[in-house]
Design a protein around this motif. Structure first.
Motif, PDB file in Angstrom:
ATOM      1  N   ARG A  81       7.737 -47.576  -5.192  1.00  0.00           N
ATOM      2  CA  ARG A  81       7.628 -48.025  -6.591  1.00  0.00           C
ATOM      3  C   ARG A  81       7.102 -46.880  -7.436  1.00  0.00           C
ATOM      4  O   ARG A  81       5.993 -46.398  -7.229  1.00  0.00           O
ATOM      5  CB  ARG A  81       6.722 -49.247  -6.695  1.00  0.00           C
ATOM      6  N   VAL A  82       7.903 -46.435  -8.391  1.00  0.00           N
ATOM      7  CA  VAL A  82       7.519 -45.380  -9.319  1.00  0.00           C
ATOM      8  C   VAL A  82       7.112 -46.050 -10.628  1.00  0.00           C
ATOM      9  O   VAL A  82       7.912 -46.749 -11.251  1.00  0.00           O
ATOM     10  CB  VAL A  82       8.676 -44.394  -9.563  1.00  0.00           C
ATOM     11  N   THR A  83       5.860 -45.861 -11.042  1.00  0.00           N
ATOM     12  CA  THR A  83       5.348 -46.512 -12.243  1.00  0.00           C
ATOM     13  C   THR A  83       5.406 -45.554 -13.427  1.00  0.00           C
ATOM     14  O   THR A  83       5.101 -44.367 -13.298  1.00  0.00           O
ATOM     15  CB  THR A  83       3.910 -47.004 -12.031  1.00  0.00           C
ATOM     16  N   LEU A  84       5.790 -46.104 -14.593  1.00  0.00           N
ATOM     17  CA  LEU A  84       5.985 -45.266 -15.779  1.00  0.00           C
ATOM     18  C   LEU A  84       5.537 -45.992 -17.030  1.00  0.00           C
ATOM     19  O   LEU A  84       5.771 -47.199 -17.184  1.00  0.00           O
ATOM     20  CB  LEU A  84       7.465 -44.874 -15.912  1.00  0.00           C
ATOM     21  N   ASP A  85       4.901 -45.250 -17.928  1.00  0.00           N
ATOM     22  CA  ASP A  85       4.556 -45.758 -19.253  1.00  0.00           C
ATOM     23  C   ASP A  85       4.254 -44.561 -20.139  1.00  0.00           C
ATOM     24  O   ASP A  85       3.869 -43.490 -19.641  1.00  0.00           O
ATOM     25  CB  ASP A  85       3.354 -46.698 -19.190  1.00  0.00           C
ATOM     26  N   SER A  86       4.399 -44.727 -21.446  1.00  0.00           N
ATOM     27  CA  SER A  86       4.156 -43.615 -22.363  1.00  0.00           C
ATOM     28  C   SER A  86       2.681 -43.429 -22.684  1.00  0.00           C
ATOM     29  O   SER A  86       2.263 -42.334 -23.076  1.00  0.00           O
ATOM     30  CB  SER A  86       4.945 -43.817 -23.661  1.00  0.00           C
ATOM     31  N   GLU A  87       1.871 -44.491 -22.518  1.00  0.00           N
ATOM     32  CA  GLU A  87       0.465 -44.417 -22.906  1.00  0.00           C
ATOM     33  C   GLU A  87      -0.499 -44.885 -21.819  1.00  0.00           C
ATOM     34  O   GLU A  87      -1.652 -44.453 -21.786  1.00  0.00           O
ATOM     35  CB  GLU A  87       0.232 -45.262 -24.170  1.00  0.00           C
ATOM     36  N   MET A  88      -0.068 -45.758 -20.962  1.00  0.00           N
ATOM     37  CA  MET A  88      -0.950 -46.379 -19.979  1.00  0.00           C
ATOM     38  C   MET A  88      -1.532 -45.350 -19.003  1.00  0.00           C
ATOM     39  O   MET A  88      -0.806 -44.502 -18.475  1.00  0.00           O
ATOM     40  CB  MET A  88      -0.157 -47.439 -19.200  1.00  0.00           C
ATOM     41  N   HIS A  89      -2.840 -45.450 -18.766  1.00  0.00           N
ATOM     42  CA  HIS A  89      -3.486 -44.584 -17.777  1.00  0.00           C
ATOM     43  C   HIS A  89      -3.250 -45.157 -16.380  1.00  0.00           C
ATOM     44  O   HIS A  89      -3.126 -46.359 -16.186  1.00  0.00           O
ATOM     45  CB  HIS A  89      -4.987 -44.493 -18.052  1.00  0.00           C
ATOM     46  N   GLY A  90      -3.197 -44.266 -15.394  1.00  0.00           N
ATOM     47  CA  GLY A  90      -3.065 -44.698 -14.014  1.00  0.00           C
ATOM     48  C   GLY A  90      -1.642 -44.810 -13.517  1.00  0.00           C
ATOM     49  O   GLY A  90      -1.429 -45.108 -12.337  1.00  0.00           O
ATOM     50  N   VAL A  91      -0.641 -44.593 -14.390  1.00  0.00           N
ATOM     51  CA  VAL A  91       0.742 -44.625 -13.936  1.00  0.00           C
ATOM     52  C   VAL A  91       1.089 -43.273 -13.311  1.00  0.00           C
ATOM     53  O   VAL A  91       0.439 -42.258 -13.572  1.00  0.00           O
ATOM     54  CB  VAL A  91       1.718 -44.946 -15.086  1.00  0.00           C
ATOM     55  N   GLN A  92       2.139 -43.266 -12.500  1.00  0.00           N
ATOM     56  CA  GLN A  92       2.547 -42.024 -11.851  1.00  0.00           C
ATOM     57  C   GLN A  92       3.227 -41.065 -12.821  1.00  0.00           C
ATOM     58  O   GLN A  92       3.113 -39.846 -12.682  1.00  0.00           O
ATOM     59  CB  GLN A  92       3.486 -42.345 -10.688  1.00  0.00           C
ATOM     60  N   VAL A  93       3.946 -41.625 -13.788  1.00  0.00           N
ATOM     61  CA  VAL A  93       4.678 -40.798 -14.741  1.00  0.00           C
ATOM     62  C   VAL A  93       4.389 -41.292 -16.157  1.00  0.00           C
ATOM     63  O   VAL A  93       4.590 -42.468 -16.452  1.00  0.00           O
ATOM     64  CB  VAL A  93       6.207 -40.856 -14.483  1.00  0.00           C
ATOM     65  N   GLN A  94       3.902 -40.410 -17.002  1.00  0.00           N
ATOM     66  CA  GLN A  94       3.737 -40.735 -18.418  1.00  0.00           C
ATOM     67  C   GLN A  94       4.923 -40.147 -19.173  1.00  0.00           C
ATOM     68  O   GLN A  94       5.079 -38.924 -19.262  1.00  0.00           O
ATOM     69  CB  GLN A  94       2.429 -40.178 -18.964  1.00  0.00           C
ATOM     70  N   ALA A  95       5.769 -41.021 -19.710  1.00  0.00           N
ATOM     71  CA  ALA A  95       6.983 -40.561 -20.370  1.00  0.00           C
ATOM     72  C   ALA A  95       7.507 -41.637 -21.298  1.00  0.00           C
ATOM     73  O   ALA A  95       7.172 -42.819 -21.167  1.00  0.00           O
ATOM     74  CB  ALA A  95       8.047 -40.181 -19.340  1.00  0.00           C
ATOM     75  N   ASP A  96       8.341 -41.213 -22.222  1.00  0.00           N
ATOM     76  CA  ASP A  96       8.976 -42.096 -23.194  1.00  0.00           C
ATOM     77  C   ASP A  96      10.197 -42.748 -22.545  1.00  0.00           C
ATOM     78  O   ASP A  96      11.032 -42.061 -21.945  1.00  0.00           O
ATOM     79  CB  ASP A  96       9.400 -41.271 -24.417  1.00  0.00           C
ATOM     80  N   LEU A  97      10.308 -44.054 -22.685  1.00  0.00           N
ATOM     81  CA  LEU A  97      11.444 -44.773 -22.126  1.00  0.00           C
ATOM     82  C   LEU A  97      12.753 -44.341 -22.778  1.00  0.00           C
ATOM     83  O   LEU A  97      13.822 -44.520 -22.204  1.00  0.00           O
ATOM     84  CB  LEU A  97      11.240 -46.286 -22.308  1.00  0.00           C
ATOM     85  N   GLN A  98      12.681 -43.741 -23.951  1.00  0.00           N
ATOM     86  CA  GLN A  98      13.877 -43.265 -24.641  1.00  0.00           C
ATOM     87  C   GLN A  98      14.319 -41.888 -24.149  1.00  0.00           C
ATOM     88  O   GLN A  98      15.369 -41.388 -24.572  1.00  0.00           O
ATOM     89  CB  GLN A  98      13.616 -43.217 -26.147  1.00  0.00           C
TER      90      GLN A  98
END
Length: 243
Positions: A99-116
């Motif tokens: 499971r690869v976790t992603l969000d633009s702002e959330m702390h603790g995710v593996q990848v911080q990135a824009d869904l766009q």
């Protein structure tokens, strides 16, 4: 120390207040006499699990995955957008799932990135879960196309959004940018649209094959009440066709 004891007391008090039978949370396995009310502008009755905090949409997702999707038998790389903490325990029981976790702002995710603008190569994931996120995204069609791009052929996605089924078409207005204005227009300060019945067509424009499954209705009235689901919320089961 005192704050920790107060939080513990509130947790125990809440659990004792809701302890009982008749309601079951598929996310944590807890049984209760009722779920807690929850909501931003107006409280949704029986929306939140008093033990793990799962909302209707998370309980629906786990039920659908548990009963309708074969997980754990083969390796599966899942992109989980804006990952809900209450779902981490559920996915942890499947060692074959990456499971690869992603969000633009959330702390603790593996990848911080824009869904766009996803930082992954084409055809990278076997599945994508994006649960009540697209209503926050300025260009949702671009985000949908990015999700589609990073999916492998024959991959699946569950792309849930809040919907107003009284609306034939989605309402959005990019000139509405203030938090209070968005609250009045879209029902939440960080929402940028209200999806209507045309939501499946928006997904199809991005390339998806879409099945709108009335899953709570299929489960029946007793299960809707037991699991605290919204009867009107379908599951959007999307696929990327084989090339």
């Amino acid at each position: 120390m005192i704050d920790s004891l107060r939080r513990l007391y509130r947790t125990v008090d809440t659990m004792l207040h809701y302890r009982g039978t008749g309601r079951e949370c598929p996310c944590c396995g807890g049984n209760f006499r009722s779920f807690k009310n929850f909501g931003v502008t107006s409280a949704r009755v029986g929306a939140r699990c008093p033990q793990c905090g799962a909302l209707e949409r998370q309980r629906l997702l786990v039920l659908f995955l548990r009963d309708q999707v074969e997980l754990g038998t083969t390796p599966l790389r899942i992109l989980h957008v804006a990952p809900e903490t209450v779902l981490a325990t559920y996915f942890a029981q499947f060692p074959a799932i990456e499971r690869v976790t992603l969000d633009s702002e959330m702390h603790g995710v593996q990848v911080q990135a824009d869904l766009q603008a996803l930082p992954f190569p084409d055809a990278h994931f076997d599945a994508v879960i994006c649960n009540h996120v697209l209503e926050h995204i300025p260009d949702d069609l671009l985000a949908m196309r990015e999700i589609y791009r990073v999916m492998k052929p024959n991959a699946w996605a569950i792309l849930q959004v809040p919907q107003d089924f009284n609306r034939a078409t989605t309402y959005e207005d990019p000139t509405i940018i203030g938090r209070e204005q968005r609250l009045r227009a879209f029902g939440q300060e960080d929402h940028v649209r209200i999806y209507g019945r045309d939501y499946p067509e928006r997904l199809r424009k991005a390339g998806f094959q879409v099945e709108q499954i009335p899953y709570p209705e299929q489960l029946g009235t007793a299960s809707i009440e037991r699991y605290g689901l919204r009867a009107s919320e379908p599951v959007y089961w999307c696929h990327k066709p084989a090339q």
